[in-house]
Enzyme design. Structure first.
Site, PDB file in Angstrom:
ATOM      1  N   LYS A  45       0.839  -1.197   0.000  1.00 25.40           N
ATOM      2  CA  LYS A  45       0.000   0.000   0.000  1.00 25.40           C
ATOM      3  C   LYS A  45       0.871   1.243   0.000  1.00 25.40           C
ATOM      4  CE  LYS A  45      -3.904  -0.307   2.619  1.00 25.40           C
ATOM      5  NZ  LYS A  45      -4.613  -0.210   3.885  1.00 25.40           N
ATOM      6  N   LYS A 205     -13.290 -19.549   8.999  1.00 22.52           N
ATOM      7  CA  LYS A 205     -12.444 -20.748   8.942  1.00 22.52           C
ATOM      8  C   LYS A 205     -13.289 -22.012   9.070  1.00 22.52           C
ATOM      9  CE  LYS A 205      -8.426 -18.277  10.735  1.00 22.52           C
ATOM     10  NZ  LYS A 205      -7.842 -17.716  11.956  1.00 22.52           N
TER      11      LYS A 205
HETATM   12  N1  NDP Z   1      -1.232 -12.396  10.489  1.00 17.80           N
HETATM   13  C1  NDP Z   1      -1.495 -13.698  10.584  1.00 17.80           C
HETATM   14  O1  NDP Z   1      -1.030 -14.374  11.508  1.00 17.80           O
HETATM   15  C2  NDP Z   1      -2.332 -14.362   9.557  1.00 17.80           C
HETATM   16  C3  NDP Z   1      -2.914 -13.676   8.519  1.00 17.80           C
HETATM   17  N2  NDP Z   1      -3.670 -14.332   7.585  1.00 17.80           N
HETATM   18  C4  NDP Z   1      -4.232 -13.609   6.454  1.00 17.80           C
HETATM   19  O2  NDP Z   1      -3.160 -13.177   5.635  1.00 17.80           O
HETATM   20  C5  NDP Z   1      -3.467 -11.930   5.025  1.00 17.80           C
HETATM   21  C6  NDP Z   1      -2.408 -10.904   5.389  1.00 17.80           C
HETATM   22  O3  NDP Z   1      -2.362 -10.755   6.779  1.00 17.80           O
HETATM   23  P1  NDP Z   1      -1.203  -9.896   7.469  1.00 17.80           P
HETATM   24  O4  NDP Z   1       0.081 -10.181   6.817  1.00 17.80           O
HETATM   25  O5  NDP Z   1      -1.369 -10.124   8.928  1.00 17.80           O
HETATM   26  O6  NDP Z   1      -1.681  -8.420   7.118  1.00 17.80           O
HETATM   27  P2  NDP Z   1      -0.845  -7.051   7.224  1.00 17.80           P
HETATM   28  O7  NDP Z   1      -1.833  -5.985   7.494  1.00 17.80           O
HETATM   29  O8  NDP Z   1       0.301  -7.221   8.147  1.00 17.80           O
HETATM   30  O9  NDP Z   1      -0.258  -6.870   5.750  1.00 17.80           O
HETATM   31  C7  NDP Z   1      -1.038  -6.538   4.641  1.00 17.80           C
HETATM   32  C8  NDP Z   1      -0.109  -6.174   3.508  1.00 17.80           C
HETATM   33  O10 NDP Z   1      -0.857  -5.931   2.336  1.00 17.80           O
HETATM   34  C9  NDP Z   1      -0.545  -4.627   1.814  1.00 17.80           C
HETATM   35  N3  NDP Z   1      -1.778  -4.083   1.264  1.00 17.80           N
HETATM   36  C10 NDP Z   1      -2.968  -3.943   1.906  1.00 17.80           C
HETATM   37  N4  NDP Z   1      -3.883  -3.427   1.053  1.00 17.80           N
HETATM   38  C11 NDP Z   1      -3.248  -3.219  -0.120  1.00 17.80           C
HETATM   39  C12 NDP Z   1      -3.645  -2.684  -1.362  1.00 17.80           C
HETATM   40  N5  NDP Z   1      -4.886  -2.261  -1.586  1.00 17.80           N
HETATM   41  N6  NDP Z   1      -2.721  -2.625  -2.356  1.00 17.80           N
HETATM   42  C13 NDP Z   1      -1.463  -3.058  -2.158  1.00 17.80           C
HETATM   43  N7  NDP Z   1      -1.023  -3.581  -0.993  1.00 17.80           N
HETATM   44  C14 NDP Z   1      -1.912  -3.650   0.012  1.00 17.80           C
HETATM   45  C15 NDP Z   1      -0.019  -3.827   2.991  1.00 17.80           C
HETATM   46  O11 NDP Z   1       0.854  -2.820   2.504  1.00 17.80           O
HETATM   47  P3  NDP Z   1       1.720  -1.865   3.493  1.00 17.80           P
HETATM   48  O12 NDP Z   1       2.749  -2.790   4.125  1.00 17.80           O
HETATM   49  O13 NDP Z   1       2.325  -0.867   2.617  1.00 17.80           O
HETATM   50  O14 NDP Z   1       0.738  -1.328   4.490  1.00 17.80           O
HETATM   51  C16 NDP Z   1       0.727  -4.919   3.773  1.00 17.80           C
HETATM   52  O15 NDP Z   1       2.020  -5.094   3.256  1.00 17.80           O
HETATM   53  C17 NDP Z   1      -4.884 -11.591   5.505  1.00 17.80           C
HETATM   54  O16 NDP Z   1      -5.808 -12.114   4.573  1.00 17.80           O
HETATM   55  C18 NDP Z   1      -4.983 -12.356   6.823  1.00 17.80           C
HETATM   56  O17 NDP Z   1      -6.309 -12.646   7.180  1.00 17.80           O
HETATM   57  C19 NDP Z   1      -3.873 -15.687   7.628  1.00 17.80           C
HETATM   58  C20 NDP Z   1      -3.322 -16.437   8.632  1.00 17.80           C
HETATM   59  C21 NDP Z   1      -2.548 -15.830   9.693  1.00 17.80           C
HETATM   60  N1  LIG Z   2      -6.282 -13.162  13.165  1.00 12.87           N
HETATM   61  C1  LIG Z   2      -6.113 -14.539  12.903  1.00 12.87           C
HETATM   62  C2  LIG Z   2      -4.890 -14.753  12.070  1.00 12.87           C
HETATM   63  C3  LIG Z   2      -4.837 -16.093  11.475  1.00 12.87           C
HETATM   64  O1  LIG Z   2      -5.700 -16.514  10.747  1.00 12.87           O
HETATM   65  C4  LIG Z   2      -5.979 -15.320  14.207  1.00 12.87           C
HETATM   66  O2  LIG Z   2      -5.784 -14.675  15.242  1.00 12.87           O
HETATM   67  O3  LIG Z   2      -6.086 -16.542  14.186  1.00 12.87           O
END
Ligand code: NDP
Ligand SMILES: N[C@@H](CC=O)C(=O)O
Ligand code: NA
Length: 428
Positions: A45, A205
């Site tokens: 982003k 989930k």
């Molecule tokens: N965190 C976890 O433990 C887990 C997460 N998930 C899933 O994984 C996915 C990612 O989670 P997570 O890594 O925690 O999320 P974060 O918020 O940490 O990261 C999201 C990333 O996506 C980028 N982003 C968001 N919107 C846009 C956009 N419109 N265009 C371009 N880039 C974008 C952000 O950019 P920028 O860095 O510049 O802000 C950031 O790098 C989600 O679907 C979540 O539900 C699934 C299992 C576990």
């Molecule tokens: N927010 C979620 C991330 C993994 O899916 C969680 O807490 O389990």
């Protein structure tokens, strides 16, 4: 050898882990997949943001279409979250013949059938192991490991954030709000943590797990959902005294192909292995008619555990490329969905009631249970901190959801009951 080229959408918690594993495990990945894997482009982003991993700035873009439209990219790894716009990116990637790996349960729970159908049509893989229970390979297990069995129950702690919160509340008496903040800082929580604490993340989930386990397309609206925001320290303490832990459990059950799926805070008997699952750990208990009881345990959220599942899916895509079998997995969802009614759903209940402290109160209460044919396992009465009030704790035997709804409605007009403090499902 030409590498398989990957476009990454998102470089947050999970995306950073994906980069670390792909860069750090190159030799192992090559050994397993048979090709080098190279991350070529990354959509974020905000390109100006400081990153936790070394990245060639030339690979970054703020426009995901730059990644989707790049004809050199073979596989899209979507770890940015979001639903409608993200669906558009993924469908376009598939239309262009790109394979997709995603951690996005929000998207797969709502639009999984449509996305998977498009993938099959275009001979593309869409793999989503990280979307449920982070580092636990549960999706593969349900699709492949249990293909020979009929699953009748899936019960899981599938949200790391809420399990982390409940564990800290139970063990350390920590405050709900402080621990939620901590879980956010550790990268466990969703961008909007309401979906964690109100149970929606777990419901998404469970939609995915029930679909795969029962081989029928379960929809998010089929799942009854209650989160943990109303769970108080006193509920946890009462549970403990009676030998239970409170866990946010997803429970999917199937009997004669009639199914029910729910997410709710549940009192789990200490002797059940799921009661011992603490912190950010997740566990999925699966009961199959032939296999009996099984349980899968591991970290449910966080950078490297989640990225492990994402990169494992990436290796599968590359192996399938070698074999020329992408998008050719047999459809494992083939049954008509039949949902149980409230009269068919039954379980044990825990109730905590504040009542008037006078003769005959207990009789009036047990009479209501009798009217609805709910039999009781135990009843405990003790003085309350409030003047002229007593606290009654009831644990029922298995009772239908319909009957329990009747009991609770009758309690609303029962003069001796001042307050129904809490009602929980009981397991184990
Ligand atoms: N965190 C976890 O433990 C887990 C997460 N998930 C899933 O994984 C996915 C990612 O989670 P997570 O890594 O925690 O999320 P974060 O918020 O940490 O990261 C999201 C990333 O996506 C980028 N982003 C968001 N919107 C846009 C956009 N419109 N265009 C371009 N880039 C974008 C952000 O950019 P920028 O860095 O510049 O802000 C950031 O790098 C989600 O679907 C979540 O539900 C699934 C299992 C576990
Ligand atoms: N927010 C979620 C991330 C993994 O899916 C969680 O807490 O389990
Ligand atoms: Na998983």
């Amino acid at each position: 050898m030409k590498p398989v080229k990957v476009g990454l959408l998102g470089l947050g918690t999970v995306g950073t882990g994906v980069v670390r594993i792909v860069e750090g495990h190159q030799a192992d990945l090559f050994g397993q997949a048979g090709s080098p894997i190279s991350i070529e482009k990354i959509a974020v982003k905000n390109m100006a943001k400081l990153r936790n991993v070394a990245i060639d700035a030339g690979k970054l873009t703020e426009d995901p279409w730059d990644v989707i439209n790049d004809p050199e990219i073979d596989v899209i790894v979507e770890v940015m979250g979001g639903i409608d716009q993200t669906k558009a990116y993924i469908l376009e990637a598939i239309a262009r013949g790109k394979h997709v790996v995603t951690a996005n349960k929000d998207l797969m729970a709502l639009h999984g059938p449509e996305i998977l159908a498009a993938a099959r049509e275009n001979r593309c893989d869409v793999l989503y192991e990280a979307s449920v229970a982070g580092g636990i390979p549960i999706i593969r297990t349900l699709i492949e490991g249990f293909s020979s069995d009929r699953i009748t129950k899936i019960m899981g702690i599938v949200n790391g954030t809420t399990n982390y919160i409940l564990t800290k509340m139970s063990r350390e008496g920590a405050s709900y709000h402080d621990v939620l903040k901590e879980a956010q800082e550790l990268g466990y929580a969703e961008a909007d943590p309401t979906s964690d604490v109100e149970g929606l993340d777990a419901a998404r989930k469970m939609t995915i797990l029930a679909t795969l386990g029962f081989r029928a397309n379960v929809a998010l609206e089929d799942v009854s959902v209650k989160g943990i925001s109303s769970v108080g320290k006193d509920d946890i303490a009462f549970g403990k005294r009676l030998g239970y832990e409170i866990k946010l459990l997803g429970i999917a059950e199937s009997q004669d192909d009639f199914i029910s799926v729910s997410v709710q805070p549940t009192l789990v008997k200490n002797s059940h292995p799921i009661a011992a699952v603490n912190g950010v750990f997740n566990a999925v208990y699966v009961y199959g008619e032939a296999v009996g009881e099984t349980m899968f345990y591991g970290p449910g959220a966080g950078e490297l555990p989640t990225a492990t599942s994402v990169v494992a899916d990436l290796v599968t895509v590359v192996k399938n490329l070698k074999l020329g079998v992408n998008g050719m997995q047999a459809a494992s969802v083939f049954k008509e969905k039949k949902l149980k009614t409230d009269a068919q759903i039954s379980y044990k209940n825990f109730l905590r009631l504040h009542v008037e402290d006078r003769a005959g109160v207990l009789a009036k209460i047990t009479q209501v249970f009798a009217e609805y044919e709910v039999s009781l396992e135990s009843v405990i009465q003790q003085p309350s901190t409030e003047h002229s009030e007593a606290e009654i704790i009831v644990i029922t035997h298995n009772a239908s959801k319909a009957a329990m709804n009747g009991v609770l409605q009758a309690f609303e007009s029962l003069d001796v009951i001042r307050n129904v403090k809490s009602v929980y499902r009981v397991e184990g």
